[in-house]
Design a protein around this motif. Sequence first.
Motif, PDB file in Angstrom:
ATOM      1  N   ALA A 163      -6.729   2.452  -6.868  1.00 46.56           N
ATOM      2  CA  ALA A 163      -7.306   1.186  -7.324  1.00 46.56           C
ATOM      3  C   ALA A 163      -7.636   1.303  -8.803  1.00 46.56           C
ATOM      4  N   TYR A 164      -7.536   0.186  -9.503  1.00 51.37           N
ATOM      5  CA  TYR A 164      -7.756   0.179 -10.951  1.00 51.37           C
ATOM      6  C   TYR A 164      -9.229  -0.044 -11.284  1.00 51.37           C
ATOM      7  N   SER A 165      -9.719   0.707 -12.279  1.00 46.94           N
ATOM      8  CA  SER A 165     -11.077   0.498 -12.766  1.00 46.94           C
ATOM      9  C   SER A 165     -11.217   1.109 -14.151  1.00 46.94           C
ATOM     10  N   ARG A 166     -11.693   0.311 -15.097  1.00 50.83           N
ATOM     11  CA  ARG A 166     -12.026   0.786 -16.441  1.00 50.83           C
ATOM     12  C   ARG A 166     -10.879   1.556 -17.087  1.00 50.83           C
ATOM     13  N   GLN A 167      -9.726   0.927 -17.111  1.00 49.57           N
ATOM     14  CA  GLN A 167      -8.531   1.424 -17.791  1.00 49.57           C
ATOM     15  C   GLN A 167      -8.046   2.780 -17.269  1.00 49.57           C
ATOM     16  N   ARG A 168      -8.253   2.982 -15.969  1.00 45.94           N
ATOM     17  CA  ARG A 168      -7.674   4.128 -15.272  1.00 45.94           C
ATOM     18  C   ARG A 168      -7.242   3.667 -13.877  1.00 45.94           C
ATOM     19  N   TYR A 169      -6.176   4.283 -13.367  1.00 49.16           N
ATOM     20  CA  TYR A 169      -5.814   4.094 -11.969  1.00 49.16           C
ATOM     21  C   TYR A 169      -6.475   5.210 -11.168  1.00 49.16           C
ATOM     22  N   ARG A 170      -7.527   4.829 -10.439  1.00 47.74           N
ATOM     23  CA  ARG A 170      -8.338   5.813  -9.722  1.00 47.74           C
ATOM     24  C   ARG A 170      -7.732   6.120  -8.358  1.00 47.74           C
ATOM     25  N   ILE A 171      -7.673   7.412  -8.033  1.00 46.16           N
ATOM     26  CA  ILE A 171      -7.112   7.845  -6.752  1.00 46.16           C
ATOM     27  C   ILE A 171      -8.227   7.923  -5.720  1.00 46.16           C
ATOM     28  N   PHE A 172      -8.142   7.081  -4.681  1.00 44.19           N
ATOM     29  CA  PHE A 172      -9.156   7.056  -3.631  1.00 44.19           C
ATOM     30  C   PHE A 172      -8.821   8.015  -2.501  1.00 44.19           C
ATOM     31  N   GLY A 173      -7.544   8.238  -2.276  1.00 45.39           N
ATOM     32  CA  GLY A 173      -7.127   9.150  -1.220  1.00 45.39           C
ATOM     33  C   GLY A 173      -5.700   9.579  -1.462  1.00 45.39           C
ATOM     34  N   GLU A 174      -5.341  10.752  -0.927  1.00 43.57           N
ATOM     35  CA  GLU A 174      -3.988  11.261  -1.145  1.00 43.57           C
ATOM     36  C   GLU A 174      -3.658  12.315  -0.094  1.00 43.57           C
ATOM     37  N   THR A 175      -2.402  12.761  -0.106  1.00 42.45           N
ATOM     38  CA  THR A 175      -2.002  13.808   0.814  1.00 42.45           C
ATOM     39  C   THR A 175      -2.607  15.143   0.391  1.00 42.45           C
ATOM     40  N   LEU A 176      -2.956  15.932   1.360  1.00 43.87           N
ATOM     41  CA  LEU A 176      -3.508  17.266   1.097  1.00 43.87           C
ATOM     42  C   LEU A 176      -2.417  18.328   1.068  1.00 43.87           C
ATOM     43  N   ASP A 177      -1.214  17.966   1.512  1.00 41.00           N
ATOM     44  CA  ASP A 177      -0.126  18.956   1.501  1.00 41.00           C
ATOM     45  C   ASP A 177       1.178  18.304   1.043  1.00 41.00           C
ATOM     46  N   ILE A 178       2.024  17.880   1.965  1.00 43.27           N
ATOM     47  CA  ILE A 178       3.304  17.295   1.579  1.00 43.27           C
ATOM     48  C   ILE A 178       3.201  15.779   1.541  1.00 43.27           C
ATOM     49  N   ALA A 179       4.065  15.159   0.760  1.00 40.70           N
ATOM     50  CA  ALA A 179       4.102  13.704   0.665  1.00 40.70           C
ATOM     51  C   ALA A 179       4.877  13.122   1.844  1.00 40.70           C
ATOM     52  N   ILE A 180       4.682  11.836   2.100  1.00 45.22           N
ATOM     53  CA  ILE A 180       5.323  11.226   3.263  1.00 45.22           C
ATOM     54  C   ILE A 180       6.841  11.217   3.132  1.00 45.22           C
ATOM     55  N   GLY A 181       7.350  10.980   1.923  1.00 48.92           N
ATOM     56  CA  GLY A 181       8.798  10.994   1.746  1.00 48.92           C
ATOM     57  C   GLY A 181       9.381  12.366   2.007  1.00 48.92           C
ATOM     58  N   ASN A 182       8.669  13.396   1.577  1.00 47.83           N
ATOM     59  CA  ASN A 182       9.087  14.771   1.820  1.00 47.83           C
ATOM     60  C   ASN A 182       9.075  15.073   3.314  1.00 47.83           C
ATOM     61  N   CYS A 183       8.060  14.578   4.006  1.00 48.09           N
ATOM     62  CA  CYS A 183       7.958  14.777   5.454  1.00 48.09           C
ATOM     63  C   CYS A 183       9.162  14.166   6.176  1.00 48.09           C
ATOM     64  N   LEU A 184       9.485  12.928   5.825  1.00 44.16           N
ATOM     65  CA  LEU A 184      10.625  12.249   6.456  1.00 44.16           C
ATOM     66  C   LEU A 184      11.939  12.947   6.095  1.00 44.16           C
ATOM     67  N   ASP A 185      12.077  13.346   4.847  1.00 44.47           N
ATOM     68  CA  ASP A 185      13.309  14.007   4.407  1.00 44.47           C
ATOM     69  C   ASP A 185      13.522  15.334   5.133  1.00 44.47           C
ATOM     70  N   ARG A 186      12.434  16.088   5.295  1.00 41.99           N
ATOM     71  CA  ARG A 186      12.567  17.389   5.950  1.00 41.99           C
ATOM     72  C   ARG A 186      12.869  17.240   7.434  1.00 41.99           C
ATOM     73  N   PHE A 187      12.338  16.193   8.055  1.00 41.56           N
ATOM     74  CA  PHE A 187      12.695  15.953   9.455  1.00 41.56           C
ATOM     75  C   PHE A 187      14.162  15.525   9.556  1.00 41.56           C
ATOM     76  N   ALA A 188      14.632  14.770   8.597  1.00 39.70           N
ATOM     77  CA  ALA A 188      16.051  14.391   8.575  1.00 39.70           C
ATOM     78  C   ALA A 188      16.933  15.633   8.470  1.00 39.70           C
ATOM     79  N   ARG A 189      16.461  16.637   7.730  1.00 42.60           N
ATOM     80  CA  ARG A 189      17.217  17.887   7.637  1.00 42.60           C
ATOM     81  C   ARG A 189      17.276  18.588   8.984  1.00 42.60           C
ATOM     82  N   THR A 190      16.156  18.557   9.708  1.00 45.31           N
ATOM     83  CA  THR A 190      16.128  19.159  11.046  1.00 45.31           C
ATOM     84  C   THR A 190      17.141  18.479  11.956  1.00 45.31           C
ATOM     85  N   LEU A 191      17.227  17.162  11.849  1.00 43.32           N
ATOM     86  CA  LEU A 191      18.169  16.399  12.672  1.00 43.32           C
ATOM     87  C   LEU A 191      19.603  16.494  12.160  1.00 43.32           C
TER      88      LEU A 191
END
Length: 368
Positions: A163-191
């Motif tokens: 969310a934006y505040s005072r000329q910064r894009y503030r991060i309220f939450g994020e992944t603690l390990d891998i990103a969702i795109g990476n998760c989907l891509d790696r499962f595609a590799r398994t398949l």
Amino acid sequence: MVQLDLHAKPGKDYYLSIGLEGSANKLGVGIIRHPLGNLTPTNKAEVLANIRDTYITPPGEGFLPRDTARHHRNWVVRLIKRALHESGIRGTQVDVICFTQGPGMGAPLQSVVVAARTLSQMWEIPLVGVNHCVGHIEMGREITDSQNPVVLYVSGGNTQVIAYSRQRYRIFGETLDIAIGNCLDRFARTLKISNNPSPGYNIEQLAKKGKNFVDLPYTVKGMDLSMSGILEYIDNLANDLFKGKKNKILMASSGQITVEDLCFSLQESLFAMLVEITERAMAHVNSNQVLIVGGVGSNVRLQEMMAIMVKDRNGSIYATDERFCIDNGIMIAHAGLLAYRMGQVTELKGSVCSQRFRTDEVFVEWRD
């Protein structure tokens, strides 16, 4: 409203910017034109060219930084020429050359930086380094005309609620390990499914055929989430399927669990986690708008699930198609031009890419 045009040239009522993107396996070149004055729904930026080429590996394989960088070096000149031809302009007419400075994969980023520096010296035009994440956000805002939304940024390398505040894009939450795109891509590799046009897209198509929901780990920790455990769990289920095991885990009331069911269940679980933390951020900042950006943002099911939540809050959801969701050069050209119009430039000696360039490090001078 912030006044742009600190670099306006006498007798010229527009700006031209070329943007080079190459933080992962997609190489993009975009050319955009900004009219003078603040950008509004009636005074919009104009996309003149948006060219992209993707480095695609065989099924079951990811893309290595070294090979991806080689692809970018081989294609960057051709894409620049195509973009100039499509836009009908000469390189020397451009006001600024914008490039992805990070985050991303080191070797591919460096390939694009070298190309940008070369153009800058050859055409004697200034450089502006752009944060990849901010590029996604600003392009999404421009295309959708969203005002001040909570942003869900979902891609191969990033998963953040912003969310934006005072000329910064503030991060309220994020992944603690891998990103969702990476998760989907790696499962595609398994398949071992095709990487053309992208692993995530092919998982989405398989998920549409899934009927049985398989319970998977659901890991939300406050405003953050974790996906590595989900990936390991579903990888084991998929490996059991390939080995032909018929144990109780792989059976449902309507029959045996299929690959399509696993893709369906993975999407539903991951997207539910994203919807939860996005709604919590909306409540915190008292917003009823959501903007989805990043490559995974083009997933129709994610947009549907987010729309259900937003409707309950009497809000609006905004998203773009694959032209602007998936990594592209035009978003870099646009965000870089916004910075340039505020007087920002990147000196040649400072044009060093960074694999870790966080969204909230950027001073968003062009917004109130």
